[in-house]
Design a protein around this motif. Structure first.
Motif, PDB file in Angstrom:
ATOM      1  N   ASP A   1       0.815  -1.215   0.000  1.00 45.67           N
ATOM      2  CA  ASP A   1       0.000   0.000   0.000  1.00 45.67           C
ATOM      3  C   ASP A   1       0.850   1.267   0.000  1.00 45.67           C
ATOM      4  N   ASP A   2       1.887   1.276   0.833  1.00 44.75           N
ATOM      5  CA  ASP A   2       2.673   2.510   0.959  1.00 44.75           C
ATOM      6  C   ASP A   2       3.430   2.835  -0.323  1.00 44.75           C
ATOM      7  N   LEU A   3       3.969   1.815  -0.995  1.00 42.87           N
ATOM      8  CA  LEU A   3       4.692   2.073  -2.229  1.00 42.87           C
ATOM      9  C   LEU A   3       3.738   2.505  -3.339  1.00 42.87           C
ATOM     10  N   ALA A   4       2.573   1.843  -3.428  1.00 37.93           N
ATOM     11  CA  ALA A   4       1.587   2.234  -4.439  1.00 37.93           C
ATOM     12  C   ALA A   4       1.144   3.672  -4.231  1.00 37.93           C
ATOM     13  N   ALA A   5       0.905   4.052  -2.969  1.00 41.74           N
ATOM     14  CA  ALA A   5       0.474   5.414  -2.667  1.00 41.74           C
ATOM     15  C   ALA A   5       1.570   6.420  -3.025  1.00 41.74           C
ATOM     16  N   SER A   6       2.807   6.076  -2.734  1.00 45.93           N
ATOM     17  CA  SER A   6       3.920   6.972  -3.034  1.00 45.93           C
ATOM     18  C   SER A   6       4.059   7.190  -4.539  1.00 45.93           C
ATOM     19  N   ILE A   7       3.929   6.109  -5.320  1.00 46.57           N
ATOM     20  CA  ILE A   7       4.067   6.211  -6.777  1.00 46.57           C
ATOM     21  C   ILE A   7       2.954   7.053  -7.374  1.00 46.57           C
ATOM     22  N   VAL A   8       1.717   6.776  -6.955  1.00 44.36           N
ATOM     23  CA  VAL A   8       0.578   7.519  -7.509  1.00 44.36           C
ATOM     24  C   VAL A   8       0.625   8.979  -7.072  1.00 44.36           C
ATOM     25  N   ASP A   9       0.957   9.228  -5.816  1.00 45.01           N
ATOM     26  CA  ASP A   9       0.996  10.611  -5.332  1.00 45.01           C
ATOM     27  C   ASP A   9       2.091  11.418  -6.041  1.00 45.01           C
ATOM     28  N   GLU A  10       3.202  10.762  -6.367  1.00 44.94           N
ATOM     29  CA  GLU A  10       4.265  11.453  -7.090  1.00 44.94           C
ATOM     30  C   GLU A  10       3.785  11.852  -8.484  1.00 44.94           C
ATOM     31  N   VAL A  11       3.045  10.963  -9.132  1.00 45.89           N
ATOM     32  CA  VAL A  11       2.499  11.283 -10.451  1.00 45.89           C
ATOM     33  C   VAL A  11       1.512  12.433 -10.334  1.00 45.89           C
ATOM     34  N   ARG A  12       0.643  12.370  -9.348  1.00 48.14           N
ATOM     35  CA  ARG A  12      -0.338  13.442  -9.157  1.00 48.14           C
ATOM     36  C   ARG A  12       0.348  14.789  -8.944  1.00 48.14           C
ATOM     37  N   GLY A  13       1.467  14.777  -8.237  1.00 44.98           N
ATOM     38  CA  GLY A  13       2.175  16.017  -7.956  1.00 44.98           C
ATOM     39  C   GLY A  13       2.767  16.677  -9.186  1.00 44.98           C
TER      40      GLY A  13
END
Length: 334
Positions: free
Chosen positions: A40-52
């Motif tokens: 979960d934490d890695l998936a969230a980090s990857i998606v949030d980086e893209v969103r940023g």
């Protein structure tokens, strides 16, 4: 969502370019399904980086919108570079070729089976489909070949009669100059008694979803994950066709495997759940993986496409586990 050590691992699945049983949609020649197994934490980090890296008014970063801009493409490639090896697996379907494989499966294979011949054990069914697919439009009239494929799709979808299907097969055969190749087309003609019986089953919904690539693709994807993960939960983006075939998937291991006489089909490892990609970052990553693999494969199948489609090859190819494809894809058994 946190998974305790006692719970099964989770695989998140999404599709790209599923046109259902309309396998001859010229705008969507390739279907892809992707599975993602990420913490979960890695998936969230990857998606949030893209969103940023995207405009704030973009609600959900879907693959189609990301791939349409230079910034989105850069964000995708950065995201893909962060995915651990083995965390993404994909399955490809060349839809036009799948029509021919289904013609062999539905019309020819049952006839051979009655005569005591297993077309699957030595991959003769695949070889016949490959021969007809590659040579049909060349050895015969290309338009006649297209009309035969469309007649078969229409027949399965109850939009054409068996007589109309076989008129299209006869028209292709009449256009063939080589007697040797005409004999391959005649194999389809010999299956007419099987087609007559199958038409009755189709009318009674016995072959519902026959041409939809989602079910065989998901089965192959899930069994591959199961070989490394064991039992797991499968969370799929909303899908009506998968939903109505869950029982079929979970009971497949009771059926004999035609390619391995005396053995049963491999079990479908995952308990299937459905969820919205807005609620699971892994489903968003699965959408990106499915879209990227589909775009790369579409370029590979058609020989066209832009530079980004070609740039996706070193990313998408290692994800590929298998596919319904007319020519071997390096690194997979097709």
């Amino acid at each position: 969502m946190s998974i305790s050590p006692m719970e099964h691992p989770v695989v998140y699945v999404d599709e790209s370019a599923n046109s259902g049983q309309n396998l001859l949609d010229p705008h969507q020649p390739v279907f892809t399904v992707a599975g993602v197994h990420l913490p979960d934490d890695l998936a969230a980090s990857i998606v949030d980086e893209v969103r940023g890296q995207l405009p704030r008014n973009l609600r959900e970063p879907k693959y189609t919108s990301l791939a349409g801009s230079s910034g989105g493409r850069k964000a995708l490639m950065n995201a893909f570079s962060r995915l651990p090896e083995g965390s993404v697996r994909t399955y490809l379907v060349h839809k036009r070729f799948m029509v021919m494989t289904k013609m062999v499966d539905v019309i020819v294979e049952p006839m051979a089976h009655r005569d005591g011949y297993n077309l699957y054990e030595g991959k003769e069914a695949l070889a016949l489909a490959d021969m007809l697919h590659l040579a049909g439009p060349v050895m015969g009239d290309a338009d006649a070949y297209d009309r035969m494929l469309q007649a078969f799709v229409n027949w399965v979808r109850q939009k054409a009669t068996t007589d109309e299907l076989y008129a299209a097969i006869a028209a292709l055969k009449a256009s063939v100059q080589s007697q040797q190749f005409a004999e391959y087309v005649e194999v389809l003609e010999y299956g007419r008694p099987v087609a007559d019986e199958t038409a009755t089953e189709i009318a009674s919904q016995g072959h519902r979803d026959e041409l939809d690539p989602a079910i065989p693709s998901l089965y192959c994807l899930a069994t591959t994950f199961g070989q490394t993960l064991g039992k797991f939960r499968l969370v799929h983006d909303a899908s009506k066709v998968v939903d109505r075939n869950t029982t079929r998937l979970h009971t497949v291991h009771y059926l004999p495997d035609p390619a391995r006489p005396g053995e049963l089909m491999n079990p479908f490892m995952g308990a299937i759940e459905f969820a919205d990609s807005k609620d699971h970052r892994q489903l968003q990553v699965a959408d990106w993986a499915a879209g990227a693999t589909r775009q790369w494969a579409q370029w590979m199948a058609g020989g066209g496409g832009d530079q980004f489609s070609r740039d996706l090859e070193p990313v998408a190819r290692p994800w590929l586990i298998d596919g319904i494809w007319p020519a071997p894809v390096e690194g997979s058994e097709t």
